[in-house]
Design a protein around this motif. Structure first.
Motif, short mmCIF file in Angstrom:
data_model
loop_
_atom_site.label_atom_id
_atom_site.label_comp_id
_atom_site.label_asym_id
_atom_site.label_seq_id
_atom_site.Cartn_x
_atom_site.Cartn_y
_atom_site.Cartn_z
N MET A 1 0.85 -1.20 0.00
CA MET A 1 0.00 0.00 0.00
C MET A 1 0.88 1.24 0.00
N LYS A 2 0.67 2.12 -0.96
CA LYS A 2 1.46 3.35 -1.08
C LYS A 2 0.65 4.50 -0.51
N LEU A 3 0.96 4.84 0.74
CA LEU A 3 0.17 5.84 1.44
C LEU A 3 0.30 7.21 0.80
N TYR A 4 1.45 7.49 0.17
CA TYR A 4 1.67 8.81 -0.44
C TYR A 4 0.74 9.05 -1.63
N GLU A 5 0.17 7.98 -2.18
CA GLU A 5 -0.70 8.15 -3.35
C GLU A 5 -2.02 8.83 -2.99
N THR A 6 -2.47 8.65 -1.75
CA THR A 6 -3.76 9.23 -1.35
C THR A 6 -3.62 10.28 -0.26
N ASP A 7 -2.46 10.34 0.43
CA ASP A 7 -2.28 11.30 1.51
C ASP A 7 -0.85 11.83 1.50
N GLY A 8 -0.66 12.95 0.80
CA GLY A 8 0.69 13.52 0.73
C GLY A 8 1.17 14.07 2.06
N HIS A 9 0.26 14.32 3.00
CA HIS A 9 0.62 14.89 4.30
C HIS A 9 0.93 13.82 5.34
N CYS A 10 0.92 12.55 4.97
CA CYS A 10 1.23 11.47 5.91
C CYS A 10 2.70 11.57 6.31
N ALA A 11 2.97 11.96 7.56
CA ALA A 11 4.34 12.20 8.01
C ALA A 11 4.94 11.01 8.74
N ALA A 12 4.09 10.13 9.31
CA ALA A 12 4.60 8.97 10.06
C ALA A 12 3.62 7.81 9.87
N PHE A 13 4.16 6.60 9.91
CA PHE A 13 3.33 5.41 9.71
C PHE A 13 4.01 4.21 10.35
#
Length: 398
Positions: A1-13
């Protein structure tokens, strides 16, 4: 799952390590079940950050962009849970500038029908290559409309489409796409296939500034900065304007007129200097032509143009060989020289100086010039040999 594709503001995971493989350079490449790290693509550089507390040394993806490999210095066991943290200062700046590029490219296409055929996001400037040329007036209109889109604070919408489902949907793309297509849309401004993270709304960009433009491969290459990068650049330029204004004792609003007056004054002083130099060289030439018809003069300074002026004055008074030397301010221990003659072919002399002194020189039959790293006495000996009968004829006397 590429979190940056739907949420560019995701800073930590947090994620689960699927695999950890040693790389040839001694690092370890980690594949996760989910990641917010964007690997390089679409003209945008890779994210920076940490994984499990370790700096991420590089990011890469396979040809299909289905997996992201995170290189770290130490192995992380498969099955373990790790935390990833994105360098959001870089990420947000990248998002501001990449979304701004979409706005500018969409505006250019809407206004003038040109395609974006190249895009590079550098550290200091973002460049966009367009398929047609753009005038200064057109660039001003593009910048005005692009910033209007920023002020409107429009949503930046992300959608995914199977290739066969895109019939009737108009969008920008530099290549034919055969897998799932990710569209980035700013309604009324641009719709483009893109893999990179973007801001959520155009208002986050703050400012778009076009800073350069040139004709390039039949089209135009335009340089741009947006967001924090544009603010930093314009702040720097404003500081320079204030410093120049202070040095000229001029109001910033009057700076253009003050510089024009200064340029006129510099032009007048240059003309006076040139006239004084020519008078000096005329007197110098009167004093330096020797009985044997050859002259070697060492000046304290002088550009190549000035040395040529003196050589021309000398050769007007003799058929011999006239050489003028002066220290080269750009190369410590080196001299500039110009050699001229109305009667001798000086091309063999150029070859001789290259061979004996390692000089960088050349020219035509009646005049040569160049530089040589040598002491004054060495140059004098070389010029004595230069005017010998076997080279150019005549004799050099001091």
């Amino acid at each position: 799952m590429k979190l940056y594709e739907t949420d560019g503001h995701c800073a930590a995971f947090t994620a689960t390590v699927l695999s950890c493989e040693a790389a040839p350079d001694g690092t370890y490449e980690i594949v996760l079940d989910r990641t917010a790290f964007f690997p390089e693509g679409g003209g945008q550089s890779s994210d920076r950050g940490t994984l499990g507390g370790q700096p991420v040394l590089r990011l890469r993806t396979d040809a299909e962009r289905s997996e992201v490999y995170h290189a770290v210095a130490l192995p992380i066991a498969p099955g373990s849970q790790v935390e990833g943290r994105i360098d959001m200062e870089k990420r947000f700046s990248d998002m501001q500038n990449h979304t701004a590029e979409h706005i500018v490219s969409g505006t250019v296409h809407a206004l003038y029908g040109y395609d974006n055929v190249g895009f590079h996001m550098g550290e200091e400037e973002i460049t966009m290559d367009f398929s047609g040329r753009l005038s200064t007036k057109q660039l001003a209109e593009i910048e005005r409309q692009a910033n209007r889109a920023v002020y409107a604070d429009l949503p930046v919408e992300i959608s995914f489409h199977e290739p066969g489902s895109l019939e009737g949907i108009s969008y920008r793309s530099k290549k034919e796409l055969t897998s799932v297509v990710r569209l980035v849309e700013i309604k009324g401004v641009d719709r483009c296939a893109c893999c990179a993270p973007h801001v959520a709304r155009t208002g986050e960009i703050g400012l778009i500034k076009l800073i350069s433009a040139q004709n390039y491969k039949g089209g135009a290459r335009v340089g741009m900065l947006a967001g924090s990068r544009a603010f930093a650049e314009l702040s720097h330029r404003f500081s320079q304007v204030k410093a120049v204004s202070a040095s000229l004792s001029a109001n910033p609003d009057d700076l253009e007129a003050s510089v024009a007056r200064l340029q006129c004054e510099i032009g007048r002083l240059k003309a006076e200097k040139a006239a004084a130099r020519r008078d000096y060289y005329t007197l110098r030439a009167e004093q330096c032509v020797l009985e044997a018809g050859n002259a070697l003069i060492f000046e304290q300074d002088g550009s190549f143009e000035e040395l040529r002026t003196l050589v021309n004055l000398l050769t007007e008074k003799t058929l011999g060989i006239c050489a003028v030397c002066a220290p080269d301010p750009e190369n410590a221990g080196a001299y500039r020289f110009v050699i001229g003659s109305r009667s001798a072919d000086l091309r063999p002399a150029a070859a001789f100086l290259r061979e004996t002194l390692g000089a960088a020189c050349g020219g035509r039959r009646e005049m040569i010039q160049g530089t040589a790293k040598a002491a004054e006495e060495t140059l004098k000996e070389a010029f004595k040999r230069l005017v010998s009968p076997e080279l150019c004829g005549g004799a050099l006397t001091e």
